[in-house]
Write a protein that holds these residues in place. Structure first.
Motif, PDB file in Angstrom:
ATOM      1  N   ILE B   7       5.712  12.711  -7.385  1.00 57.55           N
ATOM      2  CA  ILE B   7       4.379  12.646  -8.458  1.00 57.55           C
ATOM      3  C   ILE B   7       4.164  11.147  -8.355  1.00 57.55           C
ATOM      4  O   ILE B   7       2.739  10.709  -8.143  1.00 57.55           O
ATOM      5  CB  ILE B   7       4.805  12.943  -9.675  1.00 57.55           C
ATOM      6  N   ASP B   8       4.909  10.179  -8.359  1.00 59.83           N
ATOM      7  CA  ASP B   8       4.480   8.866  -8.273  1.00 59.83           C
ATOM      8  C   ASP B   8       3.793   8.543  -7.259  1.00 59.83           C
ATOM      9  O   ASP B   8       2.737   7.779  -7.085  1.00 59.83           O
ATOM     10  CB  ASP B   8       5.856   7.942  -8.548  1.00 59.83           C
ATOM     11  N   THR B   9       4.309   8.856  -5.860  1.00 59.25           N
ATOM     12  CA  THR B   9       3.391   8.482  -4.590  1.00 59.25           C
ATOM     13  C   THR B   9       2.091   9.190  -4.632  1.00 59.25           C
ATOM     14  O   THR B   9       0.979   8.658  -4.378  1.00 59.25           O
ATOM     15  CB  THR B   9       4.232   9.193  -3.423  1.00 59.25           C
ATOM     16  N   LEU B  10       2.159  10.347  -5.298  1.00 61.51           N
ATOM     17  CA  LEU B  10       0.792  11.029  -5.242  1.00 61.51           C
ATOM     18  C   LEU B  10      -0.132  10.676  -6.084  1.00 61.51           C
ATOM     19  O   LEU B  10      -1.143  10.318  -5.724  1.00 61.51           O
ATOM     20  CB  LEU B  10       1.256  12.651  -5.556  1.00 61.51           C
ATOM     21  N   LYS B  11       0.331   9.945  -7.462  1.00 60.51           N
ATOM     22  CA  LYS B  11      -0.643   9.076  -8.494  1.00 60.51           C
ATOM     23  C   LYS B  11      -0.769   8.090  -7.708  1.00 60.51           C
ATOM     24  O   LYS B  11      -2.235   7.687  -7.916  1.00 60.51           O
ATOM     25  CB  LYS B  11       0.221   9.031  -9.717  1.00 60.51           C
ATOM     26  N   GLN B  12       0.079   7.492  -6.958  1.00 64.58           N
ATOM     27  CA  GLN B  12      -0.443   6.147  -6.385  1.00 64.58           C
ATOM     28  C   GLN B  12      -1.614   6.412  -5.320  1.00 64.58           C
ATOM     29  O   GLN B  12      -2.504   5.503  -5.203  1.00 64.58           O
ATOM     30  CB  GLN B  12       0.807   5.613  -5.676  1.00 64.58           C
ATOM     31  N   LYS B  13      -1.534   7.144  -4.542  1.00 62.19           N
ATOM     32  CA  LYS B  13      -2.404   7.692  -3.764  1.00 62.19           C
ATOM     33  C   LYS B  13      -3.900   8.194  -4.302  1.00 62.19           C
ATOM     34  O   LYS B  13      -4.711   7.704  -3.925  1.00 62.19           O
ATOM     35  CB  LYS B  13      -1.791   8.510  -2.522  1.00 62.19           C
ATOM     36  N   PHE B  14      -3.742   9.014  -5.167  1.00 60.90           N
ATOM     37  CA  PHE B  14      -4.948   9.637  -5.590  1.00 60.90           C
ATOM     38  C   PHE B  14      -5.410   9.198  -6.848  1.00 60.90           C
ATOM     39  O   PHE B  14      -6.503   9.512  -7.352  1.00 60.90           O
ATOM     40  CB  PHE B  14      -4.754  11.242  -5.539  1.00 60.90           C
ATOM     41  N   GLY B  15      -4.449   8.472  -7.607  1.00 65.91           N
ATOM     42  CA  GLY B  15      -4.881   8.006  -9.045  1.00 65.91           C
ATOM     43  C   GLY B  15      -5.194   8.994  -9.918  1.00 65.91           C
ATOM     44  O   GLY B  15      -4.816  10.047 -10.101  1.00 65.91           O
ATOM     45  N   GLU B  16      -6.711   9.079 -10.605  1.00 65.23           N
ATOM     46  CA  GLU B  16      -7.032   9.915 -11.490  1.00 65.23           C
ATOM     47  C   GLU B  16      -7.153  11.203 -11.100  1.00 65.23           C
ATOM     48  O   GLU B  16      -7.432  12.206 -11.733  1.00 65.23           O
ATOM     49  CB  GLU B  16      -8.322   9.058 -12.289  1.00 65.23           C
ATOM     50  N   LYS B  17      -7.115  11.384  -9.957  1.00 62.04           N
ATOM     51  CA  LYS B  17      -7.642  12.716  -9.257  1.00 62.04           C
ATOM     52  C   LYS B  17      -6.616  13.786  -9.580  1.00 62.04           C
ATOM     53  O   LYS B  17      -6.523  14.953  -9.840  1.00 62.04           O
ATOM     54  CB  LYS B  17      -7.849  12.765  -7.833  1.00 62.04           C
ATOM     55  N   ILE B  18      -5.245  13.115  -9.877  1.00 63.81           N
ATOM     56  CA  ILE B  18      -4.149  14.121 -10.389  1.00 63.81           C
ATOM     57  C   ILE B  18      -4.064  14.034 -11.751  1.00 63.81           C
ATOM     58  O   ILE B  18      -4.085  12.988 -12.550  1.00 63.81           O
ATOM     59  CB  ILE B  18      -2.830  13.575  -9.675  1.00 63.81           C
ATOM     60  N   VAL B  19      -4.624  15.277 -12.435  1.00 64.67           N
ATOM     61  CA  VAL B  19      -4.780  15.161 -13.672  1.00 64.67           C
ATOM     62  C   VAL B  19      -3.658  15.259 -14.569  1.00 64.67           C
ATOM     63  O   VAL B  19      -3.368  14.510 -15.540  1.00 64.67           O
ATOM     64  CB  VAL B  19      -5.790  16.108 -14.142  1.00 64.67           C
ATOM     65  N   GLY B  20      -2.825  16.045 -14.026  1.00 60.21           N
ATOM     66  CA  GLY B  20      -1.570  16.337 -14.643  1.00 60.21           C
ATOM     67  C   GLY B  20      -0.262  16.680 -14.002  1.00 60.21           C
ATOM     68  O   GLY B  20      -0.642  17.337 -12.860  1.00 60.21           O
ATOM     69  N   ASP B  21       1.042  16.562 -14.592  1.00 61.34           N
ATOM     70  CA  ASP B  21       2.107  17.126 -13.695  1.00 61.34           C
ATOM     71  C   ASP B  21       2.874  17.714 -14.812  1.00 61.34           C
ATOM     72  O   ASP B  21       3.254  17.328 -15.886  1.00 61.34           O
ATOM     73  CB  ASP B  21       2.618  16.055 -12.964  1.00 61.34           C
ATOM     74  N   HIS B  22       3.623  18.732 -14.424  1.00 62.59           N
ATOM     75  CA  HIS B  22       4.650  19.480 -15.239  1.00 62.59           C
ATOM     76  C   HIS B  22       5.947  19.913 -14.468  1.00 62.59           C
ATOM     77  O   HIS B  22       5.843  20.721 -13.765  1.00 62.59           O
ATOM     78  CB  HIS B  22       4.060  20.867 -15.801  1.00 62.59           C
ATOM     79  N   LEU B  23       6.893  19.012 -14.784  1.00 67.09           N
ATOM     80  CA  LEU B  23       8.093  19.092 -13.838  1.00 67.09           C
ATOM     81  C   LEU B  23       9.249  19.819 -14.545  1.00 67.09           C
ATOM     82  O   LEU B  23      10.042  20.257 -13.928  1.00 67.09           O
ATOM     83  CB  LEU B  23       8.537  17.643 -13.139  1.00 67.09           C
ATOM     84  N   GLU B  24       9.263  19.888 -15.681  1.00 67.69           N
ATOM     85  CA  GLU B  24      10.138  20.367 -16.711  1.00 67.69           C
ATOM     86  C   GLU B  24      10.181  22.029 -16.373  1.00 67.69           C
ATOM     87  O   GLU B  24      11.008  22.701 -16.898  1.00 67.69           O
ATOM     88  CB  GLU B  24      10.238  19.934 -17.947  1.00 67.69           C
ATOM     89  N   VAL B  25       9.126  22.711 -16.263  1.00 67.11           N
ATOM     90  CA  VAL B  25       8.946  24.113 -15.979  1.00 67.11           C
ATOM     91  C   VAL B  25       9.604  24.655 -14.979  1.00 67.11           C
ATOM     92  O   VAL B  25      10.239  23.918 -14.118  1.00 67.11           O
ATOM     93  CB  VAL B  25       7.574  24.735 -16.179  1.00 67.11           C
ATOM     94  N   ILE B  26      10.014  26.102 -14.858  1.00 67.06           N
ATOM     95  CA  ILE B  26      10.570  26.789 -13.853  1.00 67.06           C
ATOM     96  C   ILE B  26       9.822  26.419 -12.425  1.00 67.06           C
ATOM     97  O   ILE B  26      10.284  26.051 -11.570  1.00 67.06           O
ATOM     98  CB  ILE B  26      10.462  28.199 -13.887  1.00 67.06           C
ATOM     99  N   ASP B  27       8.630  26.812 -12.264  1.00 63.05           N
ATOM    100  CA  ASP B  27       7.897  26.305 -11.032  1.00 63.05           C
ATOM    101  C   ASP B  27       7.120  25.060 -11.219  1.00 63.05           C
ATOM    102  O   ASP B  27       6.023  25.127 -11.790  1.00 63.05           O
ATOM    103  CB  ASP B  27       7.052  27.433 -10.489  1.00 63.05           C
ATOM    104  N   PRO B  28       7.616  24.008 -10.908  1.00 62.93           N
ATOM    105  CA  PRO B  28       6.817  22.631 -11.172  1.00 62.93           C
ATOM    106  C   PRO B  28       5.273  22.810 -10.732  1.00 62.93           C
ATOM    107  O   PRO B  28       5.173  23.014  -9.446  1.00 62.93           O
ATOM    108  CB  PRO B  28       7.449  21.797 -10.462  1.00 62.93           C
ATOM    109  N   TRP B  29       4.335  22.261 -11.520  1.00 63.70           N
ATOM    110  CA  TRP B  29       2.959  22.169 -10.969  1.00 63.70           C
ATOM    111  C   TRP B  29       2.301  20.976 -11.314  1.00 63.70           C
ATOM    112  O   TRP B  29       2.678  20.397 -12.101  1.00 63.70           O
ATOM    113  CB  TRP B  29       2.182  23.491 -11.581  1.00 63.70           C
ATOM    114  N   ILE B  30       1.025  20.764 -10.462  1.00 66.26           N
ATOM    115  CA  ILE B  30       0.415  19.425 -10.664  1.00 66.26           C
ATOM    116  C   ILE B  30      -1.057  20.281 -11.035  1.00 66.26           C
ATOM    117  O   ILE B  30      -1.493  21.052 -10.339  1.00 66.26           O
ATOM    118  CB  ILE B  30       0.453  18.429  -9.704  1.00 66.26           C
ATOM    119  N   GLU B  31      -1.750  19.327 -11.787  1.00 70.15           N
ATOM    120  CA  GLU B  31      -3.374  19.770 -11.787  1.00 70.15           C
ATOM    121  C   GLU B  31      -4.120  18.822 -11.039  1.00 70.15           C
ATOM    122  O   GLU B  31      -3.775  17.516 -11.050  1.00 70.15           O
ATOM    123  CB  GLU B  31      -3.435  19.857 -13.430  1.00 70.15           C
ATOM    124  N   VAL B  32      -5.103  19.173 -10.402  1.00 68.57           N
ATOM    125  CA  VAL B  32      -5.950  18.453  -9.728  1.00 68.57           C
ATOM    126  C   VAL B  32      -7.315  18.688  -9.967  1.00 68.57           C
ATOM    127  O   VAL B  32      -7.565  19.729 -10.418  1.00 68.57           O
ATOM    128  CB  VAL B  32      -5.847  18.619  -8.121  1.00 68.57           C
TER     129      VAL B  32
END
Lengths: 400, 176
Positions: B7-32
């Motif tokens: 997630i950190d690398t992704l946020k570093q690369k895309f910044g604001e375009k990655i709106v949210g991340d949810h790692l604690e759930v069963i299937d982790p997901w990111i919002e773009v």
């Protein structure tokens, strides 16, 4: 063609137009109700457009109105040739959401049933592919053996096609007494029959002529189109969810001895007496997809035997089904399992009640079929059934 | 690669375009964000460390509570989600990418929400996007051939939307 003005003069410049041919939805070689609109230039197909949806029964919408266990019979009717595997796929998805752990015995029971289902499904695939290519007898041979599997399934759950046997939490009943012996007896006599099938079809010169080198797909292409199962492995991609999938799927096969059926470095895993690959066959063609299916039958027999050994000594129960109106925790899960025709995925979104907010089925045949637009181009008309048949699609699963 | 470093690398690369991340759930997901979807997908597919080369599934999920009593208790606004399930064959890892859209574009009923098509990234998306368009009513801009796939061409409405009502008649066939 003589002209009207002067019938004695023969016109040599015959103009031909491209013709649209409607194949299906009731064409027997389209495996159900698939409709293909073929644009043909003489014998050559220049463009193929599949039209789906003739068997659409709104399964996903129905899933939003039923509890997971009530939806089990609808999964049966998706891939109706492998109902057990469909039940299994949905059941482990629900169990993943519930975080439900199964006993060892229940897991082995599921492996026995799933692998028998795979054998039955591949036998139909083999027989129907023979029909597509114009030979009738393999179909009868295949159905003779499949009938015995259906008899075994009937004894387990009372149904012959739409089982609803495997449910979230385990199965609806244990295997009946004496069933394992019957099953072992069946597998014993099935193994030599497979050699007959190889003589009938796999090494048959006409069959090889119709399938070898036809509809070739590169590994990049199959992955790009999302093809899975024997179509993926027929192109030389070693990927099988029973070995590579998520933990809930691989856990069932933990400790089993099996190799993924896939050509690597020019040969297949060789612990059985397989017929040799004909020289005309190219990796990724129709013949290889068929061949992978035939080898998987032998592999499934082997897995089934291993599972029966473990089942008879395993501890625990066969698994008690969860309550019909079991409350689901809030959350969402997606899980794919290895079904005979490819990876069947289920996506379950729950809002905390007993009825899913969204139940989504990802069909393997849906993706497998999407390659026809790319494959059935500039091929003779007779190759179209050969290509569609090699994908072994079931429309019930595509249209849902 | 662990979830957080990814997630950190992704946020570093895309910044604001990655709106949210949810790692604690069963299937982790990111919002773009919808605008960045193709760019992010292209990266996820081609990056040598990630190689999400298989698009497993695209699903449309409609969030609308039609029951006014229950609607008072919910803690979310009505919206539509497009969910992309990715799998990496070499790494045997999965990832869920979500795009969250309004139910109607500009809140005008009948205007489909728009999201760019990823059919150029994975060919699988072609038919899956047609299905989401057909059943959930999401318009995929830049799709090569966006038309209904399971329902007939002249079908009205999007059956998997929560406020969908069965037509009472279709070509002389009674609906109820």
């Amino acid at each position: 063609m003589a002209t009207v003005d002067d019938p004695r003069i023969i016109e040599f410049d015959v103009r031909t137009d491209e013709m649209l041919i409607n194949m299906g939805p009731q064409h027997p070689s389209t495996h159900g109700v698939l409709r293909l609109v073929l644009q043909t230039d003489g014998e050559i197909v220049s463009r193929t457009t599949p039209h789906l949806g003739y068997l659409h029964r709104c399964a996903e919408k129905i899933g939003e109105n039923l509890t997971p266990r009530q939806w089990i019979p609808y999964t049966d009717r998706m891939d109706y040739l492998a109902g057990m595997n469909m039940n299994l796929g949905w059941s482990i998805t629900v169990e993943k959401l519930l975080n439900h752990e199964l006993s060892e015995k229940a897991k082995h029971l599921r492996v026995i049933i799933a692998e028998l289902g795979r054998v039955a499904s591949h036998l139909v695939g083999m027989g129907a592919y023979g029909l597509d290519l114009g030979t009738f007898s393999p179909f009868l041979y295949a159905f003779r053996e499949r009938e015995k599997i259906l008899d075994l399934f009937e004894e387990v759950c009372g149904a012959r096609l739409t089982y609803s046997y495997i449910t979230p939490g385990g199965a609806t009943a244990d295997l009946p007494a004496g069933w394992l012996q019957k099953c072992e007896g069946f597998l014993e006599q099935l193994l030599p029959v497979i050699t007959e099938y190889h003589t009938l079809l796999t090494t048959n010169a006409i069959f090889v002529g119709r399938t070898a080198g036809i509809g070739v797909m590169s590994p990049e292409m199959v992955i790009d189109y999302g093809c899975t199962g024997p179509v993926l492995r027929g192109s030389g991609v070693s990927h099988d969810l029973r070995r590579d999938g998520e933990e809930r799927v691989t856990d069932m096969y933990d400790g089993y001895a099996f190799e993924v059926i896939c050509e690597q470095e020019g040969h297949y895993p060789n612990d059985h007496d397989y017929p040799a690959v004909p020289s005309k066959a190219v990796l990724g063609d129709c013949w290889h997809r068929f061949y992978v299916r035939m080898l998987e039958v032998i592999q499934s027999i082997d897995l089934c035997r291993q599972a029966m050994d473990r089942y008879s000594t395993a501890s625990g129960d066969y698994g008690i089904p969860v309550k019909l109106t079991q409350k689901l925790p809030k959350g969402e899960v997606y899980l794919e399992s290895e079904c005979p025709r490819g990876q069947m995925g289920f996506y379950l979104v729950s809002d905390g009640t007993s009825i899913p907010w969204r139940a989504r089925a990802r069909s393997s045949c849906f993706c497998n079929l999407s390659v026809t637009e790319a494959l059935c181009v500039d091929v003779p008309l007779a190759d179209v059934p050969a290509i569609i048949g090699s994908l072994d699609v079931v429309m019930g699963e595509i249209d849902r | 690669m662990s979830g957080q470093t990814f997630i950190d690398t992704l946020k570093q690369k895309f910044g604001e375009k990655i709106v949210g991340d949810h790692l604690e759930v069963i299937d982790p997901w990111i919002e773009v964000t919808p605008e960045a979807l193709v760019e992010v997908c292209q990266y996820l597919k081609t990056d040598p460390g990630l190689q999400f080369n298989q698009l497993q599934c695209i699903s449309g999920v409609d969030y609308l509570e039609t029951d006014p009593k229950k609607a008072k208790k919910i803690d979310w606004q009505p919206h539509t989600e497009v969910v992309y399930h990715l799998w990496s064959i070499p790494n045997k890892t999965s990832l869920v990418v979500k795009v969250i859209l309004p139910r109607w574009k500009n809140d005008e009923e009948g205007q489909l929400p728009e999201v760019p098509s990823v059919a150029d990234v994975w060919r699988t998306a072609d038919w899956h996007e047609r299905e989401v368009f057909d059943l959930s009513g999401v318009h995929f801009t830049g799709h090569p051939d966006l038309r209904r796939i399971l329902c007939p061409e002249d079908w009205v409405g999007y059956p998997l939307r929560k406020d969908y009502e069965m037509p009472l008649e279709y070509h002389g066939i009674r609906g109820r």
